[in-house]
Write an enzyme that holds these catalytic residues in place. Structure first.
Site, PDB file in Angstrom:
ATOM      1  N   SER A 602       0.843  -1.192   0.000  1.00 39.61           N
ATOM      2  CA  SER A 602       0.000   0.000   0.000  1.00 39.61           C
ATOM      3  C   SER A 602       0.887   1.254   0.000  1.00 39.61           C
ATOM      4  O   SER A 602       1.627   1.468  -0.963  1.00 39.61           O
ATOM      5  CB  SER A 602      -0.957  -0.027   1.192  1.00 39.61           C
ATOM      6  OG  SER A 602      -1.954   0.947   1.051  1.00 39.61           O
ATOM      7  N   ASP A 678      -9.147  -4.658  -6.419  1.00 39.13           N
ATOM      8  CA  ASP A 678      -8.856  -3.695  -5.352  1.00 39.13           C
ATOM      9  C   ASP A 678      -9.755  -2.470  -5.493  1.00 39.13           C
ATOM     10  O   ASP A 678      -9.751  -1.796  -6.519  1.00 39.13           O
ATOM     11  CB  ASP A 678      -7.376  -3.283  -5.426  1.00 39.13           C
ATOM     12  CG  ASP A 678      -6.883  -2.569  -4.171  1.00 39.13           C
ATOM     13  OD1 ASP A 678      -7.708  -1.934  -3.490  1.00 39.13           O
ATOM     14  OD2 ASP A 678      -5.678  -2.654  -3.883  1.00 39.13           O
ATOM     15  N   HIS A 710      -7.639  -5.182  -1.680  1.00 37.82           N
ATOM     16  CA  HIS A 710      -6.396  -4.517  -1.278  1.00 37.82           C
ATOM     17  C   HIS A 710      -5.515  -5.381  -0.380  1.00 37.82           C
ATOM     18  O   HIS A 710      -4.294  -5.365  -0.488  1.00 37.82           O
ATOM     19  CB  HIS A 710      -6.727  -3.198  -0.578  1.00 37.82           C
ATOM     20  CG  HIS A 710      -5.548  -2.322  -0.340  1.00 37.82           C
ATOM     21  ND1 HIS A 710      -4.715  -1.890  -1.353  1.00 37.82           N
ATOM     22  CD2 HIS A 710      -5.032  -1.792   0.804  1.00 37.82           C
ATOM     23  CE1 HIS A 710      -3.762  -1.129  -0.853  1.00 37.82           C
ATOM     24  NE2 HIS A 710      -3.923  -1.063   0.454  1.00 37.82           N
TER      25      HIS A 710
END
Length: 752
Positions: A602, A678, A710
């Site tokens: 991320s 995602d 995600h």
């Protein structure tokens, strides 16, 4: 004889031979860290402590357990498989779990107590059960049909929930279900938190009960202004085209209203939020006597937050206080209204650290409750009878979390009494009375433990000792468990950076080892902490890597000056600090500076790309999972908070903060990973990066996961992605041919 018997007993507890960790075992059942517990709560009557625990055959499916304070017994109270043998989740529930980072879990994920401590409200897979704790084997289904966010009202008369974007109540005296809102459909949502509120503002609910059951304040939002993003969610056997209203930086947000409804009559009134519609409704709370509703409203630029009181009868309003900042006002959930006096507790970072203040109901400051060069994490409990407020804090160590008691009158503002004792990380959950609490504790050498304590820190009983004995899943791996060491180095501007390091198995200070650096780097996160850590880190250290983490400027639980350093320039000071850490590693006698690799997910994935682009001469390889590549693609609240505005307002800053400006410098080996469904960091981030890397002729490795969001949270996918990272590091870091690599570096230097 006693000594010999003691020695024999001790030896009998030592495994004949230790076993090295494997990725298969890390991802198998039962959990190696032991029977961890979640969602600890003390019942309102103090008779029970309840918690969620994974099943022995599936650590990710949670059941509800209890510790009975009277007979000191521990038992499973509610079996999730009895309630719902086979779970089927709605798309709405799946999205909520993704926001709450619980997408990998099943079974009972939340529950709530009735005010008298006799009943439990348990949602599971869209159904809602009311359970009498005296007869837990006779659960009563009270609602179904994709029910979300259920609550028992403060006085216990009602059960409330949201279904199909509308708010409902069940009157428990009659059993009658009543729909309180009717316009929820399409883009209209009632009693829910919008996407950015869930994802970035820690909003888990969109409605708030008055303490006397007389009213419910609820958020109503219309997401019609939010642009529709069409995403391809690519699964193994199909491709879905999903239309998601995603407010990227600079886009319109939802239009939000605040309303009050009477649960008995359905009569609804609207609170005037003012002429400016481009605001964030952060949360709402009621005074203890329900005479006033207090809401927090934040400007779009997040530099101002107003706390506004509304008279529950007349709807007349008054701003009680305002928080302002040159960067951003940090949100929190620490407001508490006192019952015994007309006052409330408020948290603020106005001093440069997060501290507590006591105000009267007219917004007049009575006194600071805490002060000094340290900060609180949050309010744990308030004991008005004793005049105390309990807080979590970094008071004694940045890398630890302890619980402290402060006097409400401010007389102990800079000298709180420490309640928890053991060095490490403590998360506490107090009874409503504040007289007892449950402590969830761990440190880098101790897996999570839970125990019940009196408010002064005296132990009452173990809830889960989780001792690593012969029956513990980690027992045969414990002899090879490697110690985590903590230290500090200085950033370029002199600020202190905390790091942790695990030296490899069989460490020889005369040898030079490869390095596995795991980072995140973004705000609202702390990676370096003295708590039970990642078993993947232990695995990598046992494979022969030095495992290193460092918290750069901008990370959480520090003074605001430390956090504010990244304002308006994401990807600059964070990268500088991570490279400072890599430079420090390269100077250590036991590190091979040509074999340093980095991994991030991320924001950490974004950091990997940025670091490789400017530091490929220092970094052999990097893994980037689900990276943000262009902040103009990420959501409004998060991005504009830290960038200081919208892409239209500051185009140059956004351009510099993306991964594009220095991308041609990315020469090290790269593994790029992303889930193909995602909905947080959209897959578009990676497809744009792929396109640019291809066009500039940069070779890289790519792995995408069909149907994964995600967190790439499916168990098989989790096992696979970490196996992929392990193999990539082995090939490109551990077994890197430094002799072959050296001439390239020389040739590059000569060509300059």
């Amino acid at each position: 004889m006693r000594l010999i018997l003691a020695l024999l007993a001790a030896l009998s507890c030592v495994p004949a031979s230790a076993e090295r960790l494997t990725l298969d075992r890390i991802h198998a059942d039962p959990a190696l860290s032991g029977p961890g517990v979640r969602a600890l709560k003390v019942s309102p009557d103090g008779a029970r402590v309840t918690f969620l625990r994974g099943r022995p055959d599936n650590q990710f499916q949670l059941d509800l357990w209890e510790y009975n304070m009277h007979d000191k017994s521990v038992r499973r109270l509610v079996d999730s498989k009895v309630l719902v043998p086979n779970e089927t989740l709605s798309a709405e529930e799946k999205a909520i779990r993704e926001r709450n980072r619980t997408a990998s879990l099943s079974g009972i994920l939340s529950y709530s107590w009735s005010p008298d401590g006799k009943q439990l409200l348990v949602p599971i897979a869209g159904d809602l059960f009311l359970i009498d704790v005296a007869k837990p084997d006779q659960p009563r289904k009270v609602a179904s049909g994709a029910v979300i966010d259920p609550k028992i009202s403060p006085k216990g008369r009602y059960v409330s929930f949201v279904r199909k974007q509308n708010l409902y109540v069940i009157d428990l005296t009659t059993g009658q279900e009543k729909q309180l809102t009717t316009d929820g459909a399409g883009t209209i949502h009632n009693a829910e938190a919008e996407f950015v509120a869930q994802e970035e503002m820690d909003q888990r609910s969109g409605y708030y009960w008055a303490p006397d059951d007389s009213a419910i304040a609820y958020k109503r939002y219309d997401e019609a202004p939010v642009p529709v993003v069409k995403r391809f969610e690519i699964f193994a056997d199909r491709t879905d085209v999903t239309e998601q209203r995603y407010p990227a930086a600079g886009d319109p947000n939802v239009l939000v209203d605040l309303l009050i409804v009477n649960p008995a009559t359905g009569a609804t009134r609207k609170v005037d939020l003012g002429p400016n519609k481009d605001v964030y409704l952060v949360r709402a709370d009621w005074s203890h006597d329900a005479s006033r509703l207090v809401y927090q409203i934040e400007a779009r630029d997040q530099k101002r937050l107003d706390l506004v009181a509304v008279d529950a009868q007349t709807l007349a309003q008054k701003i009680l206080l305002s928080e302002t900042s040159k960067t951003w006002v940090q949100l929190n959930n620490d407001i508490r209204f006192l019952k015994d006096r007309p006052a409330f507790i408020w948290a603020s970072e106005r001093s440069g650290w997060k501290h507590l203040y006591l105000y009267d109901l007219d917004g007049k400051l009575l006194n600071p409750i805490s002060s000094g060069n340290w900060g609180i994490d949050g309010v744990e409990a308030v004991d008005e009878k004793s005049g105390l407020v309990y807080v979590g804090s970094n008071r004694d160590s940045i890398v630890e979390k302890q619980t402290y008691a402060l006097k409400l009158d401010g007389s102990t503002a800079d000298k709180p009494a420490r309640v928890t004792k053991a060095a490490g990380w403590h998360d506490t959950s107090f009874a409503q009375s504040g007289t007892i609490f449950v402590d969830s504790f761990s440190n880098s050498e101790t897996p999570p433990q839970s125990a019940i304590y009196q408010a002064d820190g005296t132990m009452v009983a173990w809830l889960e000792k989780n001792e690593i004995n012969a029956q513990h899943p980690y027992f045969k791996y414990k002899p090879d468990h490697l110690k985590t060491e903590f230290g500090t180095i200085k950033a370029k501007d002199g600020q202190t950076l905390y790091y942790s390091i695990i030296k490899p198995a069989g460490f020889n200070p005369k040898k030079k080892y490869p390095v596995f650096v795991n980072h995140y780097g973004g705000p609202h996160s702390q990676f370096v902490s003295n708590k039970w850590g990642s078993l993947f880190h232990q695995y990598m250290a046992q494979q022969g890597y030095v495992v290193f983490r460092i918290d750069n400027r901008g990370s959480y639980r520090r003074e605001r000056m430390f956090e504010d350093a990244l304002y308006g320039q994401l990807g600059k000071v964070e990268v500088e600090d991570q490279l400072t850490g890599i430079d420090w590693l390269g100077k250590q006698s036991f590190v091979d500076p040509k074999r340093i690799g980095i991994f991030g997910w991320s924001y950490g994935g974004f950091m990997t790309i940025r670091e490789l682009s400017v530091g490929s001469d220092k970094i052999a390889a990097g893994v980037s999972v689900a990276p943000v590549t262009d902040w103009a693609l990420y959501d409004t609240h998060y991005t504009e908070q830290f960038m200081g505005g919208t892409p239209k307002q500051m185009p140059e800053a956004y351009a510099k903060a993306s991964v594009w400006p220095d991308l041609k410098g990315l020469k090290a080996n790269l593994l790029l990973v992303h889930g193909m469904a995602d909905d947080n960091v959209l897959f578009t981030n990676t497809t744009q990066l792929i396109d640019k890397l291809v066009k500039q002729g940069t070779q890289f490795e790519l792995m995408t996961y069909p149907g994964q969001k995600h967190g790439i949270s499916a168990r098989a996918d989790q096992r696979h992605v970490y196996g992929l990272i392990d193999a990539f590091f082995k090939k490109n870091v551990m077994e890197r041919d430094t002799k072959a690599a050296a001439p390239k570096a020389v040739a590059k230097a000569k060509s300059k």
